[in-house]
Design an enzyme around this catalytic site. Sequence first.
Site, mmCIF file in Angstrom:
data_model
loop_
_atom_site.group_PDB
_atom_site.id
_atom_site.type_symbol
_atom_site.label_atom_id
_atom_site.label_comp_id
_atom_site.label_asym_id
_atom_site.label_seq_id
_atom_site.Cartn_x
_atom_site.Cartn_y
_atom_site.Cartn_z
ATOM 1 N N ARG A 104 0.878 -1.185 0.000
ATOM 2 C CA ARG A 104 0.000 0.000 0.000
ATOM 3 C C ARG A 104 0.904 1.219 0.000
ATOM 4 N NH1 ARG A 104 -5.375 1.640 3.374
ATOM 5 N NH2 ARG A 104 -6.182 0.147 1.866
ATOM 6 N N HIS A 131 -7.397 0.565 -6.375
ATOM 7 C CA HIS A 131 -7.603 -0.239 -5.159
ATOM 8 C C HIS A 131 -8.340 -1.530 -5.549
ATOM 9 C CE1 HIS A 131 -7.852 -1.323 -1.101
ATOM 10 N NE2 HIS A 131 -8.777 -0.502 -0.645
ATOM 11 N N GLN A 134 -10.318 -4.079 -3.071
ATOM 12 C CA GLN A 134 -11.639 -3.641 -2.601
ATOM 13 C C GLN A 134 -12.726 -4.062 -3.589
ATOM 14 O OE1 GLN A 134 -12.494 -1.843 0.362
ATOM 15 N NE2 GLN A 134 -14.520 -2.489 -0.301
ATOM 16 N N ASP A 219 -17.149 7.273 -2.143
ATOM 17 C CA ASP A 219 -15.945 7.164 -1.310
ATOM 18 C C ASP A 219 -15.676 8.560 -0.750
ATOM 19 O OD1 ASP A 219 -13.548 6.314 -0.163
ATOM 20 O OD2 ASP A 219 -12.412 6.378 -2.039
ATOM 21 N N CYS A 259 -16.406 1.882 0.308
ATOM 22 C CA CYS A 259 -15.282 1.025 0.718
ATOM 23 C C CYS A 259 -14.918 1.236 2.182
ATOM 24 C CB CYS A 259 -14.086 1.273 -0.181
ATOM 25 S SG CYS A 259 -13.384 2.936 -0.041
ATOM 26 N N ARG A 287 -13.749 -8.494 2.377
ATOM 27 C CA ARG A 287 -12.324 -8.284 2.105
ATOM 28 C C ARG A 287 -11.535 -9.533 2.530
ATOM 29 N NH1 ARG A 287 -10.324 -3.153 1.630
ATOM 30 N NH2 ARG A 287 -8.482 -4.288 0.941
HETATM 31 N N1 NVA Z 1 -9.838 6.764 -1.703
HETATM 32 C C1 NVA Z 1 -9.470 6.377 -0.365
HETATM 33 C C2 NVA Z 1 -9.743 4.923 -0.153
HETATM 34 C C3 NVA Z 1 -9.450 4.427 1.231
HETATM 35 C C4 NVA Z 1 -9.670 2.970 1.391
HETATM 36 C C5 NVA Z 1 -8.013 6.719 -0.118
HETATM 37 O O1 NVA Z 1 -7.182 6.504 -1.014
HETATM 38 O O2 NVA Z 1 -7.693 7.209 0.965
HETATM 39 N N1 CP Z 2 -11.391 0.077 2.386
HETATM 40 C C1 CP Z 2 -10.108 0.027 2.810
HETATM 41 O O1 CP Z 2 -9.185 -0.308 2.067
HETATM 42 O O2 CP Z 2 -9.957 0.323 4.117
HETATM 43 P P1 CP Z 2 -8.575 0.518 4.903
HETATM 44 O O3 CP Z 2 -7.987 1.817 4.431
HETATM 45 O O4 CP Z 2 -8.990 0.559 6.344
HETATM 46 O O5 CP Z 2 -7.660 -0.633 4.593
#
Ligand code: NVA
Ligand code: CP
Length: 302
Positions: A104, A131, A134, A219, A259, A287
């Site tokens: 990540r 992502h 997800q 989101d 998500c 998940r």
């Molecule tokens: N769009 C959000 C998704 C978090 C799971 C981010 O990148 O922070």
């Molecule tokens: N939806 C998701 O990826 O959540 P986290 O950021 O908590 O991993």
Amino acid sequence: MNTRHFLTLRDFEPAELEALIERSIMLKSEYRQGHRYEPLRNCTLAMIFDKSSTRTRLSFEAAMTHFGGKAVYLSPGTTQLGRGELVEDTARVMSRIVDAVVIRTVSHQMVETFATYSRVPVINGLTDEYHPCQLLADMQTYVEHRGPIRGRHVAWIGDGNNMCNSWINAAWSFGFRLNIATPEEFKPDARIMKRAGGWVSWHKDPAAVAHEADLIATDTWASMGQEAEKERRIRAFKGYGVDRRIMDLAAPDALFMHCLPAYRGYEVSEDVLEGEQSVVWDQAENRLHAQKALLEFLVAAQ
Ligand code: NVA
Ligand code: CP
């Protein structure tokens, strides 16, 4: 055989994705019946996380525990990556030691570079661009509640961000129509939209895309790394929140997805998030199962 990676949904054939969803549903059912299944005994999953996470980290760790293996969480401050060791070198070293790697991070290119130099499967646990994990859980959740998503109409309302890009990829992989509503300034990446061709369209008006949709997804308006822009974004996204009025424009049996984490009163109202059409907790639960199916496919089955 070449090592397979999961950096975007497009790394897998549509039939492979469909099979993963089916497998995930089966693994969930077997797990709930108390079935023990440990295909990754003695295996190690390295997890490089440059950004915060609740669901992704925990679900991969639990998946490895259930499968009889172990997950090792690595934050930037605890590895030599944080002190300037090259991604190329790190990938070659780590992939001689562990069986798979979840990353990540900010840059999608970093994950691609890592995969190029890795002997073992690399999984994208979120980048600024995509992502995909997800979306596996989201597709499973739709199928469990409503059956096949092929041919359905999905509305994405809010930011044209990493989640939106993955919904775009899902539209052409799974064969559903995706109508996106964002402010002009926050449109999804034109290249990513173009690749999806006729499966995807962009609009300015949230009501237009919500009309008779089978599913409405959104989101946060300020993703990780955009904290400094938060106030400006809240102003720019005014009118793009998913509330009762928007849900009432959709099909009567439409689902609501997010998500998570969710910010009530901004991208989604409290009553929609907690309402009967919301399946957000199932998405989060799935998940675990979807990533078990993914790990089984990438690591155990190879
Ligand atoms: N769009 C959000 C998704 C978090 C799971 C981010 O990148 O922070
Ligand atoms: N939806 C998701 O990826 O959540 P986290 O950021 O908590 O991993």
